[in-house]
Design an enzyme around this catalytic site. Structure first.
Site, short mmCIF file in Angstrom:
data_model
loop_
_atom_site.label_atom_id
_atom_site.label_comp_id
_atom_site.label_asym_id
_atom_site.label_seq_id
_atom_site.Cartn_x
_atom_site.Cartn_y
_atom_site.Cartn_z
N ASP A 39 57.58 -18.44 -3.47
CA ASP A 39 56.84 -17.08 -3.72
C ASP A 39 58.00 -16.39 -4.52
O ASP A 39 59.07 -17.13 -4.61
CB ASP A 39 57.03 -16.30 -2.55
CG ASP A 39 56.16 -15.25 -2.53
OD1 ASP A 39 54.99 -15.17 -2.09
OD2 ASP A 39 56.59 -14.10 -3.22
N ASP A 65 58.56 -18.56 -9.72
CA ASP A 65 57.29 -17.95 -10.19
C ASP A 65 56.51 -19.17 -10.81
O ASP A 65 56.72 -19.90 -11.60
CB ASP A 65 57.86 -17.12 -11.66
CG ASP A 65 56.81 -16.61 -12.35
OD1 ASP A 65 55.56 -16.99 -12.12
OD2 ASP A 65 56.92 -16.06 -13.26
N TYR A 184 41.77 -9.89 -15.09
CA TYR A 184 41.53 -10.47 -13.47
C TYR A 184 40.30 -11.15 -13.52
O TYR A 184 40.20 -12.44 -12.81
CB TYR A 184 41.71 -9.29 -12.66
CG TYR A 184 41.80 -9.76 -11.32
CD1 TYR A 184 43.00 -10.31 -10.75
CD2 TYR A 184 40.89 -9.63 -10.28
CE1 TYR A 184 42.88 -10.69 -9.36
CE2 TYR A 184 40.87 -9.89 -8.89
CZ TYR A 184 42.07 -10.72 -8.61
OH TYR A 184 42.18 -11.01 -7.24
N LYS A 188 39.80 -15.00 -12.51
CA LYS A 188 39.17 -15.43 -11.37
C LYS A 188 38.15 -16.52 -11.60
O LYS A 188 37.79 -17.21 -11.01
CB LYS A 188 38.82 -14.39 -10.42
CG LYS A 188 40.29 -13.65 -9.86
CD LYS A 188 41.07 -14.78 -9.16
CE LYS A 188 42.39 -14.13 -8.47
NZ LYS A 188 43.32 -15.00 -7.85
N1 LIG Z 1 43.77 -8.96 -1.03
C1 LIG Z 1 42.53 -9.01 -1.36
O1 LIG Z 1 41.64 -8.19 -1.26
C2 LIG Z 1 41.89 -10.05 -2.26
C3 LIG Z 1 40.79 -10.16 -2.73
C4 LIG Z 1 40.17 -11.19 -3.64
C5 LIG Z 1 41.09 -12.11 -4.00
N2 LIG Z 1 42.80 -12.02 -3.72
C6 LIG Z 1 43.46 -13.00 -4.05
O2 LIG Z 1 44.07 -13.62 -3.14
C7 LIG Z 1 45.47 -13.88 -3.48
C8 LIG Z 1 46.51 -13.39 -2.44
O3 LIG Z 1 46.34 -12.05 -2.86
P1 LIG Z 1 46.89 -10.99 -1.73
O4 LIG Z 1 46.19 -9.84 -1.45
O5 LIG Z 1 47.39 -11.83 -0.43
O6 LIG Z 1 48.32 -10.61 -2.29
P2 LIG Z 1 49.62 -9.99 -2.03
O7 LIG Z 1 50.22 -9.28 -3.01
O8 LIG Z 1 49.76 -9.67 -0.33
O9 LIG Z 1 50.45 -11.57 -1.92
C9 LIG Z 1 50.54 -12.31 -2.80
C10 LIG Z 1 51.81 -13.06 -2.84
O10 LIG Z 1 52.24 -13.70 -4.03
C11 LIG Z 1 53.30 -13.67 -4.63
N3 LIG Z 1 53.63 -13.70 -5.94
C12 LIG Z 1 53.19 -12.83 -7.06
N4 LIG Z 1 53.62 -13.43 -8.12
C13 LIG Z 1 53.79 -14.65 -7.75
C14 LIG Z 1 54.26 -15.62 -8.69
N5 LIG Z 1 54.24 -15.62 -10.14
N6 LIG Z 1 54.91 -16.86 -8.30
C15 LIG Z 1 55.05 -17.17 -6.98
N7 LIG Z 1 54.44 -16.10 -6.09
C16 LIG Z 1 53.96 -14.83 -6.59
C17 LIG Z 1 53.87 -12.34 -4.00
O11 LIG Z 1 55.16 -12.09 -3.95
C18 LIG Z 1 53.02 -12.30 -2.50
O12 LIG Z 1 53.75 -12.83 -1.44
C19 LIG Z 1 45.55 -13.71 -5.01
O13 LIG Z 1 45.12 -14.76 -5.82
C20 LIG Z 1 44.24 -12.56 -5.17
O14 LIG Z 1 44.14 -12.38 -6.59
C21 LIG Z 1 43.14 -10.99 -2.83
#
Ligand SMILES: NC(=O)c1ccc[n+]([C@@H]2O[C@H](COP(=O)([O-])OP(=O)(O)OC[C@H]3O[C@@H](n4cnc5c(N)ncnc54)[C@H](O)[C@@H]3O)[C@@H](O)[C@H]2O)c1
Length: 314
Positions: A39, A65, A184, A188
């Site tokens: 992370d 990253d 996005y 996706k």
């Molecule tokens: N939460 C939702 O409603 C939702 C819905 C559909 C898809 N998603 C997808 O699920 C995944 C997780 O989303 P989430 O809502 O848990 O997000 P979040 O922001 O709660 O967690 C994302 C994590 O990824 C880390 N991160 C960000 N950029 C990074 C990088 N370049 N390298 C390494 N780590 C990195 C962040 O620090 C964080 O810990 C994502 O791919 C998001 O697009 C989320």
């Protein structure tokens, strides 16, 4: 006591500090996997790893990253060094800034490239380095299927199974489009195509590759955002358009990921599993009419859409 289903297996969860990735790291570890949390937020990654260790699991945090090739290469090396093998890779990390919103006319080329680097390139790189490590690791511990009795015998030898599991996180936004969200939505959708391609390429190696398309999942960050800009009536409105009448929590997604990583899922590959409470299969015209009544009854409602009306959302 029966052995945990991922006992002895090595796993990587990108973006495993918080949200969906955070819950997934905890879930895989609770099922016996040793988990490398990768992370960009070092302290949150360490807090989650410590939480797993305190619960009796095995987890290590690494800062980096995953859109950067050297980071992806070293995360795979680190997992193999720490755990002796790699069996599971969950490609979940994403974090976007406000520059990611907009149509093709509006987004800047540098925002497009940065978005695609994390949404798509990171997943390609994960497979580029992760698949050879999975092959090298061989069949996952405890997954010996016994003497082969299936049709694969006509190829002269049993097919490879349970050598590895890759789960890529897409979104309902990879299936349905929101306005002015080019980066996005395109990213996706590309995750879905990339997953299908990888399933075809790596199936013969015994590695399955699947995607999950979450609906709205209330994470730690989502909860904080709702607290700032929404209210109860607004949240209930949001839940109303989910057939199951609730939005998701990270554990809903973690459970689906764990299933796709299990031995029971060895004949499932190349699919995109929506975990969205039925949101993406619902005919829109009915929900629009039902929603109208609710809005008229609750004129003071506020949702997170009021914060950034017209900009990119998940
Ligand atoms: N939460 C939702 O409603 C939702 C819905 C559909 C898809 N998603 C997808 O699920 C995944 C997780 O989303 P989430 O809502 O848990 O997000 P979040 O922001 O709660 O967690 C994302 C994590 O990824 C880390 N991160 C960000 N950029 C990074 C990088 N370049 N390298 C390494 N780590 C990195 C962040 O620090 C964080 O810990 C994502 O791919 C998001 O697009 C989320």
């Amino acid at each position: 006591m029966t052995e945990k289903r991922f006992a002895g297996r090595g796993a990587i969860v990108t973006g495993g500090a918080l949200g969906i990735g955070g819950a997934t790291a905890r879930r895989l570890a609770a099922d016996g996997a040793s988990v490398l949390i990768v992370d960009v937020v070092a302290d949150a990654a360490e807090v989650n790893a410590e939480r797993i260790r305190a619960a009796g699991g095995t987890a290590v945090a690494m800062t980096g990253d995953v859109s950067q090739e050297p980071v992806v290469k070293s995360m795979v090396e680190r997992a193999v060094t720490e755990f002796g093998r790699l069996d599971i890779m969950v490609q979940n990390a994403y974090g976007g800034g406000s520059d990611r919103a907009g149509s093709a006319v509006e987004v800047k080329p540098e925002s497009w490239h940065a978005g695609m680097d994390l949404l798509v390139t990171a997943l390609y790189l994960g497979a580029k380095y992760g698949v050879p490590a999975m092959e090298e690791s061989g069949s996952a511990p405890g997954s010996d299927p016994g003497p082969w009795t299936g049709a694969g015998l006509r190829h002269g030898s049993p097919p490879k199974m349970n050598v590895g599991r890759i789960v890529n996180i897409s979104s309902v936004h990879g299936i349905l489009q929101a306005p002015r969200s080019l980066i996005y939505e395109a990213g996706k959708a590309a995750v879905i195509g990339l997953t299908r391609q990888m399933a075809v390429d790596f199936g013969p190696l015994g590695i399955t590759v699947n995607a999950i398309a979450p609906g709205h999942i209330v994470t730690e960050r989502g909860e904080a955002m709702w607290g700032e800009v929404g209210n109860e009536a607004g949240f209930r409105l949001f839940e109303l358009h989910y057939p199951v009448r609730r939005t998701g929590v990270p554990d809903d997604i973690a459970a689906g990921i764990a299933f796709l990583c299990s031995d029971e899922a060895s004949f499932i590959t190349g699919v995109t599993l929506p975990i969205d409470g039925g949101m993406s299969v619902q005919l829109q015209e009915n929900i629009v009419m039902d929603t109208k009544d609710y809005i008229l009854e609750n004129p003071g409602l506020r949702t997170h859409f009021d914060q950034d009306r017209g900009t990119a959302r998940r």
